[in-house]
Design a protein around this motif. Structure first.
Motif, mmCIF file in Angstrom:
data_model
loop_
_atom_site.group_PDB
_atom_site.id
_atom_site.type_symbol
_atom_site.label_atom_id
_atom_site.label_comp_id
_atom_site.label_asym_id
_atom_site.label_seq_id
_atom_site.Cartn_x
_atom_site.Cartn_y
_atom_site.Cartn_z
ATOM 1 N N GLU A 183 0.820 -1.214 0.000
ATOM 2 C CA GLU A 183 0.000 0.000 0.000
ATOM 3 C C GLU A 183 0.855 1.266 0.000
ATOM 4 O OE1 GLU A 183 -2.587 -0.557 3.380
ATOM 5 O OE2 GLU A 183 -3.998 -1.742 2.195
ATOM 6 N N SER A 184 1.996 1.214 -0.705
ATOM 7 C CA SER A 184 2.901 2.361 -0.773
ATOM 8 C C SER A 184 3.128 2.789 -2.214
ATOM 9 C CB SER A 184 4.266 2.021 -0.155
ATOM 10 O OG SER A 184 4.176 1.801 1.223
ATOM 11 N N LEU A 185 3.348 4.101 -2.386
ATOM 12 C CA LEU A 185 3.894 4.620 -3.632
ATOM 13 C C LEU A 185 5.399 4.525 -3.484
ATOM 14 C CD1 LEU A 185 3.725 6.104 -6.358
ATOM 15 C CD2 LEU A 185 3.715 8.249 -5.071
ATOM 16 N N GLU A 186 6.037 3.821 -4.404
ATOM 17 C CA GLU A 186 7.472 3.555 -4.269
ATOM 18 C C GLU A 186 8.209 4.052 -5.502
ATOM 19 O OE1 GLU A 186 10.360 -0.136 -2.847
ATOM 20 O OE2 GLU A 186 8.179 -0.382 -2.947
ATOM 21 N N ALA A 187 9.446 4.513 -5.290
ATOM 22 C CA ALA A 187 10.302 4.946 -6.386
ATOM 23 C C ALA A 187 11.562 4.099 -6.397
ATOM 24 C CB ALA A 187 10.662 6.419 -6.243
ATOM 25 N N VAL A 188 11.932 3.631 -7.594
ATOM 26 C CA VAL A 188 13.157 2.861 -7.748
ATOM 27 C C VAL A 188 13.961 3.446 -8.898
ATOM 28 C CG1 VAL A 188 12.073 0.754 -6.882
ATOM 29 C CG2 VAL A 188 12.123 1.181 -9.347
ATOM 30 N N ASP A 189 15.231 3.069 -8.960
ATOM 31 C CA ASP A 189 16.088 3.459 -10.072
ATOM 32 C C ASP A 189 15.610 2.730 -11.321
ATOM 33 O OD1 ASP A 189 18.411 3.130 -11.965
ATOM 34 O OD2 ASP A 189 19.372 4.423 -10.487
ATOM 35 N N SER A 191 17.005 2.129 -14.084
ATOM 36 C CA SER A 191 17.989 1.284 -14.761
ATOM 37 C C SER A 191 18.260 -0.018 -14.028
ATOM 38 C CB SER A 191 19.318 2.053 -14.925
ATOM 39 O OG SER A 191 19.155 3.173 -15.754
ATOM 40 N N SER A 192 18.203 0.036 -12.685
ATOM 41 C CA SER A 192 18.617 -1.117 -11.895
ATOM 42 C C SER A 192 17.546 -1.702 -10.994
ATOM 43 C CB SER A 192 19.815 -0.725 -11.021
ATOM 44 O OG SER A 192 19.421 0.258 -10.055
ATOM 45 N N GLY A 193 16.477 -0.934 -10.711
ATOM 46 C CA GLY A 193 15.462 -1.385 -9.767
ATOM 47 C C GLY A 193 15.824 -1.116 -8.323
ATOM 48 N N ARG A 194 16.921 -0.408 -8.079
ATOM 49 C CA ARG A 194 17.339 -0.099 -6.703
ATOM 50 C C ARG A 194 16.309 0.789 -6.029
ATOM 51 N NH1 ARG A 194 20.561 4.076 -4.494
ATOM 52 N NH2 ARG A 194 20.885 4.878 -6.616
ATOM 53 N N VAL A 195 15.894 0.409 -4.823
ATOM 54 C CA VAL A 195 14.866 1.145 -4.099
ATOM 55 C C VAL A 195 15.415 2.494 -3.637
ATOM 56 C CG1 VAL A 195 13.371 1.142 -2.076
ATOM 57 C CG2 VAL A 195 13.749 -0.980 -3.343
ATOM 58 N N LEU A 196 14.636 3.561 -3.876
ATOM 59 C CA LEU A 196 15.062 4.908 -3.538
ATOM 60 C C LEU A 196 14.166 5.583 -2.498
ATOM 61 C CD1 LEU A 196 15.787 6.151 -7.185
ATOM 62 C CD2 LEU A 196 17.463 5.311 -5.514
ATOM 63 N N TRP A 197 12.856 5.328 -2.547
ATOM 64 C CA TRP A 197 11.927 6.078 -1.697
ATOM 65 C C TRP A 197 10.575 5.388 -1.697
ATOM 66 C CZ3 TRP A 197 7.321 8.411 -3.336
ATOM 67 C CH2 TRP A 197 6.723 9.314 -2.445
ATOM 68 N N HIS A 198 9.831 5.548 -0.597
ATOM 69 C CA HIS A 198 8.461 5.069 -0.598
ATOM 70 C C HIS A 198 7.621 5.876 0.380
ATOM 71 C CE1 HIS A 198 9.558 2.876 3.083
ATOM 72 N NE2 HIS A 198 8.257 2.813 3.329
ATOM 73 N N PHE A 199 6.324 5.911 0.107
ATOM 74 C CA PHE A 199 5.351 6.584 0.967
ATOM 75 C C PHE A 199 4.172 5.656 1.153
ATOM 76 C CE2 PHE A 199 1.347 8.918 1.301
ATOM 77 C CZ PHE A 199 1.576 9.680 2.433
ATOM 78 N N ASN A 200 3.889 5.295 2.396
ATOM 79 C CA ASN A 200 2.784 4.389 2.666
ATOM 80 C C ASN A 200 1.469 5.149 2.690
ATOM 81 O OD1 ASN A 200 0.915 2.806 4.796
ATOM 82 N ND2 ASN A 200 2.213 1.390 3.655
ATOM 83 N N ALA A 201 0.573 4.799 1.766
ATOM 84 C CA ALA A 201 -0.728 5.467 1.680
ATOM 85 C C ALA A 201 -1.746 4.851 2.632
ATOM 86 C CB ALA A 201 -1.262 5.402 0.255
ATOM 87 N N GLY A 202 -1.469 3.644 3.102
ATOM 88 C CA GLY A 202 -2.363 2.990 4.042
ATOM 89 C C GLY A 202 -3.695 2.568 3.452
ATOM 90 N N THR A 204 -5.635 0.551 -0.214
ATOM 91 C CA THR A 204 -5.458 -0.231 -1.434
ATOM 92 C C THR A 204 -5.467 0.673 -2.660
ATOM 93 O OG1 THR A 204 -6.519 -2.142 -0.421
ATOM 94 C CG2 THR A 204 -6.408 -2.106 -2.824
ATOM 95 N N MET A 205 -4.570 0.411 -3.585
ATOM 96 C CA MET A 205 -4.452 1.220 -4.798
ATOM 97 C C MET A 205 -5.190 0.561 -5.954
ATOM 98 S SD MET A 205 -0.467 2.269 -4.557
ATOM 99 C CE MET A 205 0.207 2.817 -2.990
ATOM 100 N N ARG A 206 -5.996 1.338 -6.626
ATOM 101 C CA ARG A 206 -6.686 0.884 -7.825
ATOM 102 C C ARG A 206 -6.339 1.742 -9.024
ATOM 103 N NH1 ARG A 206 -8.935 -4.205 -7.537
ATOM 104 N NH2 ARG A 206 -9.472 -4.590 -5.356
ATOM 105 N N ALA A 207 -5.349 2.603 -8.868
ATOM 106 C CA ALA A 207 -4.945 3.509 -9.942
ATOM 107 C C ALA A 207 -3.423 3.518 -10.045
ATOM 108 C CB ALA A 207 -5.467 4.921 -9.680
ATOM 109 N N SER A 208 -2.919 3.996 -11.183
ATOM 110 C CA SER A 208 -1.484 4.097 -11.395
ATOM 111 C C SER A 208 -1.022 5.526 -11.138
ATOM 112 C CB SER A 208 -1.143 3.681 -12.827
ATOM 113 O OG SER A 208 -1.558 2.357 -13.077
ATOM 114 N N PRO A 209 0.238 5.719 -10.738
ATOM 115 C CA PRO A 209 0.739 7.080 -10.532
ATOM 116 C C PRO A 209 0.775 7.861 -11.841
ATOM 117 C CG PRO A 209 2.524 5.482 -10.390
ATOM 118 C CD PRO A 209 1.260 4.702 -10.447
ATOM 119 N N MET A 210 0.703 9.183 -11.724
ATOM 120 C CA MET A 210 0.776 10.061 -12.891
ATOM 121 C C MET A 210 1.662 11.250 -12.557
ATOM 122 S SD MET A 210 -2.765 12.266 -12.824
ATOM 123 C CE MET A 210 -1.969 13.592 -13.737
#
Length: 235
Positions: A183-189, A191-202, A204-210
């Motif tokens: 239940e988090s919006l997450e950011a990764v690199d 090129s590599s998939g390396r985890v950079l940041w996340h925010f827990n929305a608490g 369920t997500m039914r939409a994609s980020p924009m």
């Protein structure tokens, strides 16, 4: 067809066999990652992008699946991918800088039945239906697929119960945002998939980020549950 049973194609301009081409990339619910010439619909290539895939053993030169003969039975037939598909409405994305196509894949199988069920008022009715086997575990996996050969370059398995339906968004700054399975919006690199940041929305997500921009400032937004979250990116 119900609204949730769909998958989003991505239009890409890139070189194909040494020549500029207008392509359509499509990670299909059936478990295959297709490349088509979008000017004429010609089939170019298809590669599997999930491990749990038993309804077909490949595709022929025209792009048609080579069936394995698995069909629903009264007792139930184990078929992969399951009813929700190898992916679904959670949006994929493509980054021309990395040459990677990003998709949230679903590794899951179901028992498919050919025996009619009793109608119960107020409950979803499929007549026959499917069920998740007791020993089966569904899992979402964030995949980065190569545009040059259709194969996975990196993967980021999720540890939740495969409930998130948040898709992907990639940016020119080398980031990839997606709705993870906790239940988090997450950011990764990107090129590599390396985890950079996340925010827990608490929720369920039914939409994609924009992404959008106002007065030269870029923002990333996400709808989760009954809330909309918006984040600004550093300039």
């Amino acid at each position: 067809m119900r609204e949730k049973f769909q998958q989003i194609p991505v239009l890409v301009d890139m070189d194909w066999q040494g020549k500029p081409a207008k392509l359509m990339m499509w990670a299909n619910r059936n478990g295959y990652f297709y490349f088509l010439d979008r000017t004429n619909g010609a089939f170019l290539r298809a590669t599997p992008f999930v491990q749990k895939l038993n309804w077909a053993k490949g595709v022929d030169t025209s792009g048609r699946p080579i069936l394995t003969g698995r069909i629903p039975t009264p007792e139930g037939t184990y078929i992969c991918p399951g009813i929700n598909g190898a992916t679904n409405w959670f949006s994929p994305s493509y980054n021309p800088d990395t040459g990677l196509f990003y998709v949230v894949a679903l590794e899951s199988c179901d028992l498919f039945f050919a025996k009619a069920r009793e109608f119960v008022p107020g409950e979803t009715f499929y007549n026959t239906g499917t069920t998740l086997p007791p020993t089966e575990r569904s899992q979402k996996i964030l995949l980065a697929l190569s545009a040059s050969n259709g194969k996975a370059v990196w993967s980021y398995p999720q540890v939740g119960s495969a409930k998130s339906w948040g898709g992907t968004l990639t940016t020119a700054g080398g980031l990839l945002f997606f709705g993870d399975d906790s239940e988090s919006l997450e950011a990764v690199d990107a090129s590599s998939g390396r985890v950079l940041w996340h925010f827990n929305a608490g929720q369920t997500m039914r939409a994609s980020p924009m992404a959008y921009a106002v007065d030269g400032v870029q923002y990333v937004a996400l709808s989760a549950g009954s809330d909309v979250f918006s984040f600004s990116l550093r300039q």
